[in-house]
Structure formats: structure tokens, C-alpha cells
Design a protein around this motif. Structure first.
Motif, mmCIF file in Angstrom:
data_model
loop_
_atom_site.group_PDB
_atom_site.id
_atom_site.type_symbol
_atom_site.label_atom_id
_atom_site.label_comp_id
_atom_site.label_asym_id
_atom_site.label_seq_id
_atom_site.Cartn_x
_atom_site.Cartn_y
_atom_site.Cartn_z
ATOM 1 N N MET B 1 0.813 -1.113 0.057
ATOM 2 C CA MET B 1 0.038 -0.228 0.117
ATOM 3 C C MET B 1 0.888 1.151 0.024
ATOM 4 O O MET B 1 1.957 1.377 0.874
ATOM 5 N N ARG B 2 0.521 2.029 -0.966
ATOM 6 C CA ARG B 2 1.692 3.414 -1.039
ATOM 7 C C ARG B 2 1.152 4.370 0.122
ATOM 8 O O ARG B 2 2.157 5.118 0.302
ATOM 9 N N ARG B 3 0.026 4.336 0.514
ATOM 10 C CA ARG B 3 -0.244 5.549 1.464
ATOM 11 C C ARG B 3 -0.748 4.983 2.805
ATOM 12 O O ARG B 3 -1.855 4.682 2.946
ATOM 13 N N PRO B 4 0.162 4.513 3.612
ATOM 14 C CA PRO B 4 -0.328 4.060 4.844
ATOM 15 C C PRO B 4 -1.309 5.007 5.649
ATOM 16 O O PRO B 4 -2.094 4.515 6.543
ATOM 17 N N ILE B 7 -5.000 4.520 5.513
ATOM 18 C CA ILE B 7 -5.601 3.250 6.151
ATOM 19 C C ILE B 7 -5.879 3.820 7.678
ATOM 20 O O ILE B 7 -7.000 3.637 8.095
ATOM 21 N N VAL B 8 -4.805 4.683 8.324
ATOM 22 C CA VAL B 8 -5.039 5.237 9.596
ATOM 23 C C VAL B 8 -6.318 6.070 9.472
ATOM 24 O O VAL B 8 -7.244 6.038 10.597
ATOM 25 N N VAL B 12 -9.615 5.800 11.730
ATOM 26 C CA VAL B 12 -10.025 7.023 12.606
ATOM 27 C C VAL B 12 -11.385 7.349 12.146
ATOM 28 O O VAL B 12 -12.453 7.424 12.995
ATOM 29 N N TRP B 13 -11.698 7.306 10.989
ATOM 30 C CA TRP B 13 -13.068 7.776 10.456
ATOM 31 C C TRP B 13 -14.205 6.712 10.804
ATOM 32 O O TRP B 13 -15.348 7.274 11.216
ATOM 33 N N ALA B 14 -13.896 5.495 10.728
ATOM 34 C CA ALA B 14 -14.790 4.485 11.176
ATOM 35 C C ALA B 14 -15.185 4.576 12.822
ATOM 36 O O ALA B 14 -16.280 4.211 13.019
ATOM 37 N N LEU B 15 -14.227 4.704 13.322
ATOM 38 C CA LEU B 15 -14.401 4.559 14.988
ATOM 39 C C LEU B 15 -14.823 5.960 15.498
ATOM 40 O O LEU B 15 -15.523 6.034 16.639
ATOM 41 N N LEU B 16 -14.413 7.126 14.846
ATOM 42 C CA LEU B 16 -14.843 8.516 15.347
ATOM 43 C C LEU B 16 -16.278 8.462 15.735
ATOM 44 O O LEU B 16 -16.215 8.898 17.141
ATOM 45 N N PRO B 17 -17.445 8.241 15.168
ATOM 46 C CA PRO B 17 -18.693 8.525 15.659
ATOM 47 C C PRO B 17 -18.961 7.485 16.875
ATOM 48 O O PRO B 17 -19.740 7.843 17.689
#
Lengths: 252, 319
Positions: B1-4, B7-8, B12-17
Motif C-alpha cells: 500500500m502506497r499510502r499507509p 488506512i489510519v 479513525v473515520w470508522a471509529l470516530l462516531p
């Protein structure tokens, strides 16, 4: 015989009451370097703007390779091979040298907003082609070290070179150059002359507006514009001997 | 994956709410909706040098299209999105063709006029728009059998739509069209000489901007369940322009930051009581002065300068 690259017939133009061009006619034969000289205020810039379509002449016509340009926009003229440079180079200030040249290569490709947005193979091919062309032009013009430099940071000589390289990237058939040597030193002018000569050798037709007699020597025919009229035309050496030209232009 | 980092970001986006309270999730939904509209404005501002104050018009058209299609005509919501996008695009084409002959301040003023006229029409044509009463009871969106009836569910949906919009805009600006746009922004005449159809391109991007505005408006209608003329005033037009200005007009992350700014900062400041409007105004001034290229744009410049300095000093002689 093929039609001339440009056939300028009886161009007249006035701004309000000020007549700038009265009756200008001359030809730019395909494959040649033609010069246009004249003192300040003789109407060179106006004529240039008419030739490339920024201005619509009030009378006369401009034929490009046998086609009337009357209904053709600046963009349309460029698409069929006419590109110009500006007296003060108009580089894309915020773009790198490479991107400037890539914009010059845009006309070699066709992909539109939608195919770009969807990143269709066609759009990716176009971008790859533009990058390839730009790379070749960068190498040819020796701009490797400036590749990533924003155009705003270039010296005036470099800007001229970039504008020329950018025009060259679109593979124009007819290149109009407006005072390409102003702001360049003698060595740079000599180099420019050589460049233009090579372009011509490759088959590009050039119309050159300049004050620079040194540069003008590359032109096979020179037209002398004086107060809105062509008063003489012929090889540069002949023009320099012409008494009328000496009087009005060379100031002798 | 070129852009680790991507993924972070997704994690974060998935857990944030799940970490934030319902109210903050609600703000994040609005940030997603505004991001989509702001992307269009950023395309025009950052890549074409065009200031538009007309985005509220297309936001409204998307919202009204969704409301009318689902409430008045009882047709499926997806049709509302489609009609909203098409209507926004067609109106943008019809308005943009003449108006985009203008440049600079005149164009900005003309788009402001469009926003004002449209707002007056939305008010007057109450047989269609419901005027100040508006249209209520807009059904919640359903997706694969799930009903998006909470901020949490809508959060995921709206940000996925926003991500798709970001991807499309990213592709657009990274490709041939993006280069042509930025060339045209820097010199209209030079671009024309290089065979770039500047008027056609400006109109095209105006249409793209409008379609994004339409999608944004449709999402808004389904999220709040109610639309009225009060949501489509000049304030909204200015808000949409602020997004790229604050975040960074030519940058996609910049638009997201701008959208987060205009949703969260007023909210944080509201604790200050009556003064919050004034403080928000001051905050805008501070950001614009401290970060003239937008928050993300200015950070990028700092980073670039630091990078240039660290690479330029020792190696120069060897080149």
C-alpha cells in the motif's frame, strides 16, 4: 503550389478615431521565416492580435493555409496549427516549468472532463502522452534543472525560453513570435536565432516581429511596417540598403 | 500500500462516531454534506480562479428536487438525486454560458446576483417549493434494506458519498483537464493561444460544481427531512465560498478542513454566549491573515519551504 501559411490581405483597423492599420498585405509562404519590422507605434502588436484572432479586423482578411480565418476563434486557429508568443512572456506563473510545457501539449490530446474524472484509460493515455512530450521538450531545451521550478521564479530570459518551449510542445505549423529577443543578451539572442532556424529546418513556418536586426537576419523576407502600411519588403540586406526604410526606420 | 496514512485515516473515520456524542456526529454529517458542495466551489476558485457565490442555488435545487420527488410525487429517493443533479447541471449550463463571459469581480457579483434572484424565486414560487413553510416529512434514505435514520448511519453514507466526490475531483484536477484549468487560471490569453477552449472549460467546471452542489443539497434534504427557503439564503452561498478559502482552495483535504471549520468552530464558540458571532468573525479574519493560502495550503507551503531549505544548503555545489 501550396497556399501560403498566412495570406494577409488589405487589413485595416482603427481604435475609435485612431487609425492603426490602413492597408496591410503580405504573405508568409509555408516553410519560411518571414520578418516584420517597424518602429514603435507602427501597428505591429495590433496586426499580431488580428492575425491570431484576439482582434477582429475592420477590413481585409487573413487566410491561413487557404482558409478564411474570419469565423475562427483564437483557439480554433491554434488547433489547426497557429501558435503565438507574447511581447511580455505569458507563462503560467503558479505552474512548474514541466506543467507549463504539459499545458502546451494539451492540444495534442482530446480527453474531456468526464473521462478525466472517471480516470478512463483514454484520459490516462493522454496524460502519459503529454508527460512524454513535455519530457522530450524539456530535454531539447535543456530545462532539466528547472523542471520543478514555478514559472514565477524564472528570469526573463528563462521565461522567454519557457514560452517558446511551451509553444513548441504543441507542434505548431505556424509560430508567430512577438519580439522574442527583447530582454535577452547577445549570446541569448544568438542561441534563440539558432533555435528558430532549427524549428524552421523541421518544417515550421515562422513569422517574426522584432526590433533586433541581428535576429532578423534569419528571415528570408522582411516586411517593413510604417504607420499602418507595409512600405517595403525583401531580404534583410536589401531592406538595410533601401533609402525609404533607412529614413523611417533605421534613422539614417 | 502506497499510502499507509490513508488506512489510519479510514480507521479513525470508522471509529470516530463511536467515540463522539450524537451532537458531534450530527456536525460531522453536515461537514460531509458541505464538503461535497465545497469541492465544487474549490474547483472553480482554486483551479480556475473563479469566485462563485451561486453554489447555494444548486444546493437548493438538489434539496428541492429530492423533496418534491419523494414527498409530492412519492417517487423513489434515488430519482430525487438524479433529477437534482441533472437540474443543477442544466441550469448551470444555461446560466453559466452567458455569465461566464465575465471575469474577475464582475463575475463574482453576477454569481451573487444569481443567488439573490434564485432565493427570491424559491420564496415566490411557493406552489413548488413551499416558500417559507417549506416541504417537510422528507423520507429517510434507505440503503440495502437499512434505513439511514440516525446521525450515525447517515454519517457513514454521507462521508462515502463525499469520498467518491473527492476521488472524482482528484482525478479531474490530476489529469489533462486540471492542467488546462490551472493554465487558464494563470493566463486566459496564453491558454487560448494553446488551443484551450477557455469558455467551454469554465462552463464545464461550473456545471461540475453545480452537480456537486445538487448532490449535497439532496443529502441535506434527506438528512434533515425538511427544506425551506431559509436554508438557501446568501449566507449559505458565502458559507460555501468560505470552505475552500479557509481550508485551501486548490486542495481536496483543504476543502474537508474548511468544511470541518465552518461546522465545528461556530459550535465551539457558541459556549461564549452572545459574543460567539463576533468571535467567529474574528476567527475568520485571523485564519485568512495567518493562512492566506488556506489552512492546508499554508501548511503545505511551510513544509515545502522547510524541505527546500534542508535539501538546498549542503548539496548545492555538487549539482
Amino acid at each position: 503550389m501550396t497556399a501560403p501559411a498566412l495570406d494577409v490581405r488589405g487589413i485595416g483597423h482603427a481604435f475609435g478615431g485612431l487609425t492603426v492599420l490602413t492597408n496591410v498585405s503580405f504573405e508568409v509562404p509555408a516553410g519560411r521565416i518571414v520578418g516584420l519590422i517597424g518602429p514603435n507605434g507602427s501597428g505591429k502588436s495590433t496586426l499580431f492580435n488580428i492575425l491570431n484572432g484576439f482582434l477582429v479586423p475592420q477590413s481585409g482578411s487573413v487566410m491561413m493555409a487557404g482558409n478564411d480565418t474570419r469565423a475562427m476563434s483564437v483557439e480554433a486557429r491554434s488547433r489547426v496549427g497557429m501558435v503565438r508568443t507574447f511581447q511580455t512572456p505569458r507563462v503560467f506563473e503558479h505552474l512548474s516549468v514541466q506543467d507549463n510545457i504539459m499545458v502546451g501539449a494539451c492540444k495534442l490530446t482530446r480527453s474531456g472532463a468526464l473521462s478525466n474524472m472517471l480516470s478512463l484509460p483514454r484520459a490516462r493515455r493522454d496524460l502519459a502522452l503529454m508527460r512524454e512530450v513535455a519530457e522530450a521538450v524539456i530535454e531539447r531545451f535543456g530545462l532539466q534543472r528547472l523542471r520543478e521550478v514555478p514559472a514565477a521564479k524564472l528570469t526573463s530570459g528563462q521565461r522567454r525560453m519557457l514560452e517558446l518551449a511551451r509553444a513548441y510542445a504543441g507542434k505548431p505549423q505556424l509560430l508567430l513570435l512577438d519580439e522574442p529577443s527583447s530582454g535577452l543578451n547577445t549570446a541569448e539572442v544568438e542561441a534563440l536565432g539558432k533555435w528558430l532556424q532549427t524549428f524552421n529546418d523541421e518544417g515550421m513556418t515562422l513569422l517574426l516581429v522584432s526590433h533586433d536586426m541581428q535576429l532578423m537576419n534569419i528571415a528570408s523576407v522582411v516586411n517593413v511596417l510604417y504607420f499602418g502600411e507595409i512600405i517595403a519588403s525583401g531580404p534583410m540586406a536589401e531592406m538595410q540598403r533601401n533609402p525609404r526604410v533607412r529614413e523611417v526606420y533605421l534613422g539614417m | 500500500m502506497r499510502r499507509p496514512w490513508l488506512i489510519v485515516l479510514v480507521v479513525v473515520w470508522a471509529l470516530l462516531p463511536w467515540v463522539l456524542g450524537r451532537h458531534h456526529v450530527d456536525l460531522l454529517v453536515f461537514a460531509a454534506i458541505y464538503t461535497i458542495a465545497g469541492l465544487g466551489v474549490g474547483l472553480l476558485l482554486g483551479h480556475c480562479g473563479i469566485v462563485t457565490l451561486a453554489q447555494s442555488v444548486f444546493y437548493a435545487m438538489g434539496a428541492y428536487a429530492s423533496a418534491i420527488i419523494t414527498v409530492n410525487l412519492k417517487l423513489p429517493a434515488s430519482l430525487g438525486f438524479v433529477v437534482g443533479m441533472i437540474a443543477s447541471g442544466v441550469i448551470a449550463l444555461a446560466l453559466g454560458w452567458p455569465v461566464l463571459r465575465l471575469t474577475g469581480f464582475f463575475l463574482a457579483v453576477a454569481t451573487l446576483a444569481l443567488a439573490m434572484i434564485a432565493n427570491a424565486l424559491f420564496f415566490e414560487w411557493d406552489w413548488l417549493t413551499g416558500g417559507t413553510v417549506g416541504i417537510g416529512a422528507i423520507p429517510k434514505l434507505g440503503l440495502f434494506g437499512f434505513v439511514l435514520d440516525t446521525p450515525l448511519t447517515f454519517y457513514y453514507f454521507a462521508w462515502v458519498v463525499a469520498a467518491i466526490a473527492m476521488l472524482l475531483v482528484h482525478n479531474l484536477v490530476a489529469g489533462r483537464t486540471g492542467l488546462a484549468m490551472r493554465g487558464m487560471r494563470d493566463s486566459l490569453d496564453a491558454a487560448r493561444v494553446l488551443a484551450i477552449d477557455v469558455h467551454g472549460l469554465r462552463v464545464t467546471i461550473f456545471v461540475v460544481c453545480a452537480v456537486l452542489g445538487g448532490v449535497s443539497g439532496s443529502l441535506f434534504a434527506h438528512y434533515t427531512g425538511y427544506v425551506s427557503v431559509a436554508s438557501f439564503t446568501i449566507d449559505k452561498a458565502i458559507l460555501f465560498l468560505l470552505i475552500p478559502v479557509l481550508g485551501g482552495a486548490a486542495s481536496i483535504p483543504g476543502v474537508v478542513v474548511g468544511a470541518l471549520f465552518i461546522t465545528f468552530v461556530p459550535e465551539l464558540l457558541s459556549k461564549l454566549g452572545d459574543f460567539h458571532g463576533i468571535v467567529f468573525g474574528l476567527a475568520l479574519i485571523v485564519v485568512v491573515i495567518a493562512a492566506p493560502h488556506g489552512i492546508v495550503g499554508t501548511i503545505r507551503q511551510w513544509r515545502k519551504r522547510a524541505l527546500d531549505e534542508s535539501t538546498a544548503t549542503p548539496g548545492e555545489a555538487n549539482k
